[in-house]
Design a protein around this motif. Sequence first.
Motif, PDB file in Angstrom:
ATOM      1  N   GLU A 330       0.841  -1.212   0.000  1.00  0.00           N
ATOM      2  CA  GLU A 330       0.000   0.000   0.000  1.00  0.00           C
ATOM      3  C   GLU A 330       0.866   1.248   0.000  1.00  0.00           C
ATOM      4  OE1 GLU A 330      -2.566   0.114   3.350  1.00  0.00           O
ATOM      5  OE2 GLU A 330      -3.152  -1.977   3.035  1.00  0.00           O
ATOM      6  N   GLU A 331       0.357   2.257  -0.727  1.00  0.00           N
ATOM      7  CA  GLU A 331       1.150   3.468  -0.905  1.00  0.00           C
ATOM      8  C   GLU A 331       1.456   4.161   0.434  1.00  0.00           C
ATOM      9  OE1 GLU A 331       0.023   5.320  -4.374  1.00  0.00           O
ATOM     10  OE2 GLU A 331       1.615   6.821  -4.265  1.00  0.00           O
ATOM     11  N   LYS A 332       0.417   4.196   1.298  1.00  0.00           N
ATOM     12  CA  LYS A 332       0.596   4.928   2.556  1.00  0.00           C
ATOM     13  C   LYS A 332       1.671   4.243   3.423  1.00  0.00           C
ATOM     14  CE  LYS A 332      -1.936   6.732   6.422  1.00  0.00           C
ATOM     15  NZ  LYS A 332      -2.881   6.235   7.385  1.00  0.00           N
ATOM     16  N   ASP A 335       5.063   4.897   2.027  1.00  0.00           N
ATOM     17  CA  ASP A 335       5.535   6.230   2.352  1.00  0.00           C
ATOM     18  C   ASP A 335       6.093   6.290   3.774  1.00  0.00           C
ATOM     19  OD1 ASP A 335       5.466   8.426   0.618  1.00  0.00           O
ATOM     20  OD2 ASP A 335       4.457   9.516   2.270  1.00  0.00           O
ATOM     21  N   LEU A 366       6.077  -0.473  -5.200  1.00  0.00           N
ATOM     22  CA  LEU A 366       4.806  -1.116  -4.821  1.00  0.00           C
ATOM     23  C   LEU A 366       4.616  -2.406  -5.616  1.00  0.00           C
ATOM     24  CD1 LEU A 366       2.562   2.077  -4.755  1.00  0.00           C
ATOM     25  CD2 LEU A 366       3.081   0.625  -2.795  1.00  0.00           C
TER      26      LEU A 366
END
Length: 722
Positions: A330-332, A335, A366
């Motif tokens: 997941e991107e979050k 990050d 990702l």
Amino acid sequence: MARYSRTEGTIALITLSNPPVNALGAAVRRTITDIMHRALTDGEVKAVVLCGENGTFCAGADIREFGKPPSGPALVPLIHDMEASEKPVVAAIEGVALGGGLEIALGCHYRIAHAKARLGFPEVMLGLIPGAGGSQRLPRLIGIPAALELITTGRLVSAQEALKLGIVDQVVDGNTIETAVKFALNVIGVCRPLLSRRLSERTPAFSVDAAAVLEEGMARVKQRARGAFAPVVCVQALRAAATLPYSRGMETEEQLINMLIDSSQARALQYCFFAQRNARKWSLPSGARWNNSKPRAVHRVGVVGLGTMGRGITVSLVKAGISVVAVEMEEKQMDLGMRAVLGMLERDAQRRGDTRPPTHLLTFTLSLQQLGNVDLVIEAVFEDMALKKRLFTELCNVCKPSTLLCTNTSGLDVDALAVVTHRRSLVVGMHFFAPANVMKLLEVVCGPHSSAEAVATAMTLGKRLGKVGVVVGNCPGFVGNRMMKLYLDQAYFLLEEGAAPEQVDQVLEEFGFTMGIFKVSDLSGLDVGWRVRKASGLIGPDVNPKTPSRWRQGCRYSPLPDLLCEQGHLGQKSGRGWYLYETPGGKEPKPDPAMHRFLQEYRSRYGLTPRHVHAHEVIERCTYAMANEGFRILEEGIAARAEDIDVIYVFGYGWPRHRGGPMFHAAQVGLATVLQRLEHYHQLHPDVPHLQPSPLLQRLVEAGSPPVHHWREHVQHLHSHL
Ligand SMILES: CC(C)(COP(=O)(O)OP(=O)(O)OC[C@H]1O[C@@H](n2cnc3c(N)ncnc32)[C@H](O)[C@@H]1OP(=O)(O)O)[C@@H](O)C(=O)NCCC(=O)NCCSC(=O)/C=C/CCCCCCCCCCCCC(=O)O
């Protein structure tokens, strides 16, 4: 042992020769004493250069001789004769000058070190003090504060730092021995008499400051020592150096080392030294071993999952100079993970005075597809078998056929993951410990299909990361967490019977643990164990509702941690667990009156009459339950040696090194006593089958409690074991 030769006509060259590290065993001391005498009395010799063979000056006393009846000449008279000589003696230090090796060098009039040399007094790590004049000469050379720091911590210094401190006179990049010989030729007759070069003739300045430094040092050491004697005794030796004339200081040093040399702590620490090194010498039932199995080259590693573990593993790899492709789903999360990794690397670079962290080695993505050309993958996703199986199946399709697939699971079945792949022999567990960039331990979990090459590669990679790797077999929890479960169970039962978390922790910390078990639990989060208990069916919908709350799978069970989790008390992160914290994320545990009330209510709900739990019961039940499981682990071949179990506990679980590890501790207490106490506790708690003494423990006691190194001979069916 030691060679004598003449060079440049007037220089005697004495070369220590006792591979691999030129340790000062009895035979070496005898030879060096004889040839030093020859050099000092030979009229043609004008100066002496002392060096070591194969790029190593000397790693100090032969640790294998400690605990044996003394033999051979002592070091102290040799060093005195050398120092008293009117012929200059120059030490040419390559590799290491440690312990007795550095003491010899300090007895020389000059010291020349190679730029890559390391020097120090690591005796404290062996439960000793520098006992051949080191505690008296070093402070006379570099002052009390610096000597105090080096001797009480055992920290080694680089040649450059040694030059700054004044321990060496010159640092060279080229040939150290040639430089030392030239140096010796230059100083012949220059400094006569050699009085100013004799450290024993100097007086360390004992200012009010030094008194304060020693006092502060003593307080600091006592606070950090967690019950270890040697650091405290080191300060006493330095106090003698600061306050007494040299000869009286030497008498004090001798008294102090004699007090330590046969202590149980010195035994335990010396046992740990060899246990750590023996752990590298793994073998598999196939006959494959550490010295006949070739590891694969690892240039690029994939890390899947950037949670706490994945981040620490990534940092470790990058710091070792290895390229990492870090994958998050997941991107979050990606990050957050990326920022955390970069922050850790940045801070680390700052600490080392480096301006640029090695971020060029990192790729964040990702997409699993980017793992196509990595040599090894370390999976660090959630502890969920179905998720891990899906991932391993996918990795098989994405990675090149030769890629090793490693899981960082802390206790799930490694073999169950191997069987979903088409490369079972290339699957192993690489179980890191949190925080993975700090903790030294690495359990390399070998399943029935894991190849020697895969194990060798994981162990070699671990070594590159600076980890202490231990090969273990595949079972729930492997070695460390399997034993930890029983330790935790005992701690919960003690609360049920009347103890408070802070009382149990205090006793464990006084025993020497870095942190009490309840503080550890709060730090790691109570939800970690909760999830494991749910996954293993101890709690949750699969449990028959008629099963009593304090009974699971045929034995006593404590639902205490589950009840806390249900209330959202997950430890530090929620501000409340076994202790109370000022805020969520707070680090300072405080005893929680609400916890005391909760325990009272719990006990009355289940009709448990609280009693006073003695400190010795806390220690016995926690440590003997662990050791008892350790014997079962040995019998099942999940660990090859008791030493391996101890290394796991010392490097991964904060077990006090000066107590050797749970298995060594059991041996020191006496196996017959441990057996008898386990029988006693099992009689009192027949519903706790793990307190029943293991068959191996019983057989060892029947065999007269042989020393730890002989336990393996009493394991049955050895052929099927690690
Ligand atoms: C940094 C190292 C030296 C090397 O590290 P590394 O390259 O990673 O290699 P290792 O795997 O660690 O080691 C290679 C093998 O060598 C073995 N080894 C290493 N050091 C010793 C040693 N000192 N004694 C015996 N064997 C040693 C190691 O086990 C490996 O073996 P293997 O391959 O696994 O089989 C690193 O090894 C290191 O740090 N070593 C320890 C250094 C150390 O702690 N030195 C201090 C020792 S204590 C001391 O020197 C005290 C001296 C004062 C005398 C004290 C007086 C009382 C003594 C009474 C008993 C003896 C009588 C003496 C009489 C007298 O003088 O008074």
